[in-house]
Motif scaffolding. Structure first.
Motif, PDB file in Angstrom:
ATOM      1  N   GLU B 195       0.834  -1.209   0.000  1.00 57.01           N
ATOM      2  CA  GLU B 195       0.000   0.000   0.000  1.00 57.01           C
ATOM      3  C   GLU B 195       0.867   1.256   0.000  1.00 57.01           C
ATOM      4  O   GLU B 195       0.600   2.217  -0.723  1.00 57.01           O
ATOM      5  CB  GLU B 195      -0.901  -0.002   1.232  1.00 57.01           C
ATOM      6  CG  GLU B 195      -2.264  -0.638   0.950  1.00 57.01           C
ATOM      7  CD  GLU B 195      -3.120  -0.697   2.201  1.00 57.01           C
ATOM      8  OE1 GLU B 195      -3.857  -1.670   2.319  1.00 57.01           O
ATOM      9  OE2 GLU B 195      -3.004   0.207   3.048  1.00 57.01           O
ATOM     10  N   LYS B 200      -2.293  -1.173  -6.057  1.00 58.28           N
ATOM     11  CA  LYS B 200      -3.753  -1.234  -5.968  1.00 58.28           C
ATOM     12  C   LYS B 200      -4.163  -2.636  -5.504  1.00 58.28           C
ATOM     13  O   LYS B 200      -3.372  -3.584  -5.607  1.00 58.28           O
ATOM     14  CB  LYS B 200      -4.350  -0.932  -7.344  1.00 58.28           C
ATOM     15  CG  LYS B 200      -4.161   0.519  -7.726  1.00 58.28           C
ATOM     16  CD  LYS B 200      -4.622   0.773  -9.128  1.00 58.28           C
ATOM     17  CE  LYS B 200      -4.361   2.234  -9.485  1.00 58.28           C
ATOM     18  NZ  LYS B 200      -4.409   2.449 -10.908  1.00 58.28           N
ATOM     19  N   PRO B 201      -5.431  -2.774  -5.025  1.00 59.16           N
ATOM     20  CA  PRO B 201      -5.872  -4.093  -4.532  1.00 59.16           C
ATOM     21  C   PRO B 201      -5.666  -5.219  -5.534  1.00 59.16           C
ATOM     22  O   PRO B 201      -5.244  -6.317  -5.171  1.00 59.16           O
ATOM     23  CB  PRO B 201      -7.362  -3.878  -4.248  1.00 59.16           C
ATOM     24  CG  PRO B 201      -7.479  -2.433  -3.943  1.00 59.16           C
ATOM     25  CD  PRO B 201      -6.442  -1.753  -4.776  1.00 59.16           C
ATOM     26  N   GLN B 203      -3.446  -5.381  -7.874  1.00 61.63           N
ATOM     27  CA  GLN B 203      -2.004  -5.672  -7.955  1.00 61.63           C
ATOM     28  C   GLN B 203      -1.557  -6.453  -6.725  1.00 61.63           C
ATOM     29  O   GLN B 203      -0.744  -7.382  -6.808  1.00 61.63           O
ATOM     30  CB  GLN B 203      -1.207  -4.366  -8.067  1.00 61.63           C
ATOM     31  CG  GLN B 203      -1.363  -3.705  -9.418  1.00 61.63           C
ATOM     32  CD  GLN B 203      -0.774  -2.310  -9.438  1.00 61.63           C
ATOM     33  OE1 GLN B 203      -1.032  -1.497  -8.530  1.00 61.63           O
ATOM     34  NE2 GLN B 203       0.008  -2.024 -10.462  1.00 61.63           N
ATOM     35  N   GLN B 204      -2.133  -6.087  -5.564  1.00 68.56           N
ATOM     36  CA  GLN B 204      -1.802  -6.824  -4.323  1.00 68.56           C
ATOM     37  C   GLN B 204      -2.218  -8.293  -4.459  1.00 68.56           C
ATOM     38  O   GLN B 204      -1.507  -9.198  -4.024  1.00 68.56           O
ATOM     39  CB  GLN B 204      -2.526  -6.195  -3.128  1.00 68.56           C
ATOM     40  CG  GLN B 204      -1.980  -4.842  -2.747  1.00 68.56           C
ATOM     41  CD  GLN B 204      -2.772  -4.213  -1.622  1.00 68.56           C
ATOM     42  OE1 GLN B 204      -3.420  -4.891  -0.845  1.00 68.56           O
ATOM     43  NE2 GLN B 204      -2.723  -2.888  -1.536  1.00 68.56           N
TER      44      GLN B 204
END
Lengths: 438, 293
Positions: B195, B200-201, B203-204
Motif C-alpha cells: 500500500e 492497488k488491490p 495488484q496486491q
C-alpha cells in the motif's frame, strides 16, 4: 473392596442365570435335537416376507423333524449380488426363493446349487404342477434342473381409465398405431401453463441394463411371437421385431409422448402418466396407495400393426433353488415342495398378487373364488402361459447393456436409425459372446 | 544407568509397536492385501464365484481395444477441465470475501461448508430433480423468465457441465476452508508495504496473495484432481452414464465391469491403468503449479 465384591457377586449371579436359562432351553429343544435345520431366504419385499413367515410358521408347527429359519435376502443392490457374495463367502442359505433365471449360469457354473432332478419325484411333481414345455425352458445347458419354477409376473399394460376416457379411447389398445394415436391425445398441457404435464407413459431412460427388460425386451417378445435373445447359442435378436420395437419407442420419444425426466415417486398413481408396463405385484401397491376414485385397467402389450397370433410377454420369473452348502438336501427338497403346494400357491396369490407357475390355474376350483374377487389378476393369470423368461447366459447382463446403449441412442435421442442400432447391438453382443468363450 | 535407559527404550519401542499395530493391521487387511490381490487379478478372469482362470495379458489386449473405456477417460478429463478451474475460482473468491471483516462470518462459513457434510447421494437426487427437463425447478424458473429450457441432463453437450456445476456446489466449502487457512497465513505487513508503495488491490492480489497461496493452490489442485478422477456417485445416480455415454466416468465404467458384469480381472486391469493416468496427471500438475521459490 466392598464395591469389588458386589460386582463379582453380581457377575456370578448373572452367569448362573444364563447357564440355567440355557439348560431350560436345552431341555425344551431335546425333542428337536435330531431335527434338520434349514435356513430359507425369501425376497426382501414386505408382502413376500409376510407370505414366507406364514408358510414357515405353519411348516415348523407341523414338521418338527425339519425346522426352518426364515431370513429375507440381505440388503444389496440386487438379490443376485447378495447371493453371489454369499456363494463366494460360503454363507449361502439352504434354500432361496428369489432366483432370477438370468443369473443361474453363474450359480451353476460355480457348483453352488444342488441338482434337483436327482430327487426321484422331482420330474413327476413338477410335471403335475406345470406345462411340460414351460418346465423344459428352465432346464440348464447340462440338461439338468437347478431351479424349481415357482412364479411369474407377466408384464402387461396398466392404464388409467379416466385419462383414456377423457381422450376418447374406449377400446383397449392393441397395436403400435393405436398406442401412438392415443398418446397424441393424452400427452398435453392440462392446467394451461404452457407446459406438458400429462404423458402417455414413462420409462427410466438411463442406460441401465435391467431397465430394458421392461421396455425393449417385453416388447421384443411380444413383437416376435415369443422369441428371446438367443436361438440355441447364437444371437437371434437382429431381426424385424427388434427394429419395429426400436422404431416404436423412437416415435414415442420423438413426439414427446414420454417425458425425459427421471421421476421420484409413482407418476402413474400421481396421474402424470396414463400407462405403465408392469406385473401383477403392482396391483397390491396401487390398491394401497391409489386416490379415491382412481380407476385402472390391464391390457396386453401392444404389438406391430401387422402382427397376428398370440401376444407373448416377459414373464419375470422367480424360482426356488437349493444351495450345495446344505447339509440336508432331501429336507430342503421336502420344504421346497411345500412352498409350491396348491395351498401355498393360493396364499402367494392372496398375499403377494403374484402368479404361481401352475397349469389350469384359472380353472382349478381352489383358485376360482380368488379370481372371481380379483378380475384384474385373472387377466395376468390368463397371460401367464404366454410368457417368456430370459436366456441362461453368463453374459446376459452385458448383452442387455449393449442393447441398452443402442436403445438410448436410437429410441430416446434419435441419433441412429433403428436398423443401424439393432445391427450395432447384435454385433457388440456377438463380440461379448466370443470374448466369453476365449 | 545404561541398562535402565536401554530398558526404557525397549519398553518405549514395544509401546510404539503396540500403538501402531491397529493401523498396520488395517493397512495390510484393507489396503495391502487388496492391492496385491488386484495385481494378481490383472492376469486372470474371475467373476467371484467361479475359480480364477489364468489369461496372461489378455485383459490388457482388451483394454487397448475398449473404445468405451477411453470414452470414459475422455469424459472424466472433460469433467476435470470444467470442474477444477470453476471450483478454484469460486472457492478463492468466496474465501477472499469471507476473509474480510464482515458480519455473520461464522454463519456464512458454516453455510458454504454444509453441502460437504451432506450425503452425496441425497444431494445428487436433489439436483436430479432440480435439473429435470420437463418438471425441474430450474427450467420452471427459466420458462417463467422467458428463457428457453436447458436440457441439463439429457443433452450430450450439457450433461457433464451440469454434473460439474453440481459437484462444484457440493465441494466448494472444503476448498474455501483451505484457502481461508492460506489467506490467514499471509503476513499483514506485506499488504501494508505494498500500500505504501502505491499498489492497488488487484495488484496486491496478483503479486502478494496469489504467490503466497501457492502451496495451498497445489494442495487444492491435487485434491480436486484426485476427487474429480473418482467421479462416480453423480453419474451413477443421475444419468447412469448417459446420454449416449457422455457422463460415463472411468470409475463408473470400472464399477460396471466389476459389479454388474463380474469381470473382476478386467476391472482390476482398468483400475491399475487408471491409477497410472492419475499419477501422471498429478505429477504434471505439480510441475506446472508448484513454484520453487
Amino acid at each position: 473392596m466392598i464395591h469389588n465384591k458386589a460386582i463379582i457377586t453380581f457377575l456370578l449371579l448373572v452367569g448362573a442365570f444364563l447357564v440355567s436359562c440355557d439348560k431350560v432351553r436345552t431341555a425344551q429343544t431335546a425333542g428337536e435335537q435330531n431335527a434338520a435345520r434349514l435356513t430359507y431366504w425369501c425376497a426382501s419385499n414386505q408382502d413376500e416376507i409376510n407370505l414366507a413367515q406364514e408358510l414357515v410358521d405353519k411348516w415348523n408347527r407341523e414338521r418338527p423333524e425339519i425346522q426352518v429359519t426364515l431370513q429375507p435376502i440381505p440388503a444389496s443392490q440386487s438379490s443376485e449380488e447378495a447371493l453371489l457374495a454369499a456363494i463366494a463367502g460360503k454363507t449361502t442359505p439352504d434354500i432361496c426363493s428369489n432366483m432370477w433365471p438370468g443369473a443361474m449360469d453363474d450359480f451353476t457354473s460355480s457348483g453352488g446349487l444342488v441338482r434337483l432332478d436327482q430327487f426321484p419325484d422331482f420330474m413327476e411333481y413338477l410335471q403335475k404342477r406345470m406345462p411340460a414345455e414351460l418346465l423344459e425352458s428352465f432346464r440348464a445347458p447340462d440338461r439338468h434342473y437347478y431351479q424349481i419354477p415357482w412364479k411369474t409376473n407377466p408384464i402387461m399394460v396398466m392404464y388409467n381409465k379416466k385419462m383414456y376416457r377423457e381422450a376418447g379411447i374406449t377400446q383397449p389398445i392393441r397395436t403400435y398405431s393405436e398406442y401412438l394415436s392415443a398418446a397424441a391425445k393424452i400427452t398435453r398441457d392440462v392446467n394451461g401453463d404452457a407446459r406438458i404435464d400429462q404423458w402417455m407413459g414413462y420409462r427410466d431412460i438411463r442406460p441401465i441394463w435391467w431397465q430394458r427388460l421392461f421396455d425393449y425386451y417385453t416388447f421384443y417378445i411380444a413383437a416376435s411371437g415369443g422369441a428371446t435373445l438367443f436361438d440355441s447359442t447364437d444371437i437371434a435378436f437382429e431381426n424385424a421385431a427388434s427394429v419395429e420395437v426400436f422404431r416404436f419407442f423412437s416415435a414415442i420419444y420423438k413426439n414427446g409422448y414420454y417425458p425425459l425426466t427421471t421421476f421420484q415417486g409413482d407418476a402413474f398413481l400421481a396421474g402424470q402418466v396414463a400407462t405403465q408396463f408392469t406385473g401383477p405385484w403392482n396391483i397390491t401397491h396401487v390398491e394401497n396407495f391409489k386416490a379415491p376414485g382412481f380407476e385402472y385397467g390391464i391390457a396386453p402389450i401392444p404389438v406391430p400393426d401387422d402382427y397376428t397370433g398370440l401376444v407373448y410377454t416377459y414373464g419375470d420369473h422367480k424360482n426356488i433353488s437349493i444351495f450345495s452348502t446344505t447339509k440336508f438336501p432331501s429336507a430342503a427338497w421336502q420344504f421346497a415342495k411345500y412352498l409350491i403346494s396348491a395351498q401355498a400357491d393360493l396364499r402367494l396369490l392372496e398375499i403377494c398378487s403374484q402368479i404361481p407357475l401352475r397349469k389350469n390355474l384359472t380353472t382349478d376350483p381352489l383358485y376360482r373364488e380368488y379370481f372371481r374377487d380379483n378380475p384384474l389378476m385373472m387377466q395376468f393369470a390368463e397371460q401367464a402361459p404366454y410368457t417368456r423368461g430370459v436366456d441362461g447366459s453368463s453374459v446376459l447382463k452385458e448383452i442387455f447393456d449393449a442393447i441398452s446403449q443402442e436403445y438410448e441412442a436410437c429410441a430416446v435421442y434419435n441419433k441412429r436409425i433403428p436398423e443401424e442400432a439393432v445391427a450395432n447391438a447384435a454385433k457388440r453382443a456377438r463380440v461379448i459372446v466370443a470374448w466369453s468363450h476365449r | 544407568m545404561n541398562s535402565s535407559r536401554s530398558n526404557v527404550n525397549k519398553m518405549g519401542n514395544k509401546a510404539g509397536y503396540l500403538m501402531s499395530l491397529p493401523y498396520v493391521l488395517y493397512f495390510f487387511l484393507f489396503i495391502g492385501f487388496p492391492l496385491v490381490f488386484s495385481f494378481i487379478l490383472i492376469f486372470h478372469r474371475w467373476n467371484i464365484v467361479t475359480p480364477m482362470q489364468w489369461i496372461g495379458l489378455r485383459n490388457f489386449y482388451r483394454l487397448f481395444h475398449d473404445v468405451q473405456f477411453f470414452i470414459s477417460i475422455r469424459n472424466t478429463l472433460v469433467f476435470l477441465v470444467i470442474h477444477i478451474p470453476l471450483q478454484i475460482i469460486i472457492a478463492l473468491i468466496l474465501a477472499l470475501l469471507l476473509n474480510q471483516r464482515i458480519r455473520l462470518k461464522g454463519f456464512f462459513r458454516a453455510l458454504y461448508f454444509l453441502p460437504v457434510v451432506v450425503s452425496g447421494v441425497v444431494i445428487t437426487i436433489l439436483w436430479q430433480q432440480l435439473y429435470a427437463y420437463e418438471t425441474g425447478l430450474l427450467n420452471l424458473l427459466m420458462t417463467k423468465l422467458g428463457i428457453t429450457k436447458i436440457p441439463w441432463l439429457i443433452n450430450t453437450n450439457w450433461a457433464m457441465p451440469s454434473i460439474a456445476i453440481m459437484a462444484t456446489w457440493k465441494n466448494v466449502g472444503l476448498y474455501i476452508v483451505l484457502f481461508l487457512v492460506g489467506l490467514q497465513g499471509i503476513p499483514r505487513y506485506l499488504y501494508e508495504a505494498a500500500e505504501i508503495d502505491g499498489a492497488k488491490p488487484i495488484q496486491q492480489f496478483f503479486h502478494i496473495t496469489l504467490p503466497a497461496l501457492n502451496s495451498t493452490m497445489v494442495l487444492v489442485v491435487i485434491l480436486s484432481t484426485i476427487g474429480g478422477f473418482s467421479l462416480f456417485i453423480e453419474p451413477f445416480v443421475m444419468t447412469g452414464g448417459g446420454p449416449i455415454n457422455s457422463t460415463l466416468s472411468a470409475m463408473l465404467y470400472i464399477y460396471n465391469q466389476a459389479f454388474y458384469f463380474g469381470h473382476m480381472g478386467y476391472a482390476a486391469t482398468l483400475g491399475f491403468f487408471f491409477a497410472f493416468i492419475i499419477l501422471m496427471v498429478v505429477l504434471i500438475q505439480k510441475k506446472f503449479v508448484e513454484r520453487k521459490d
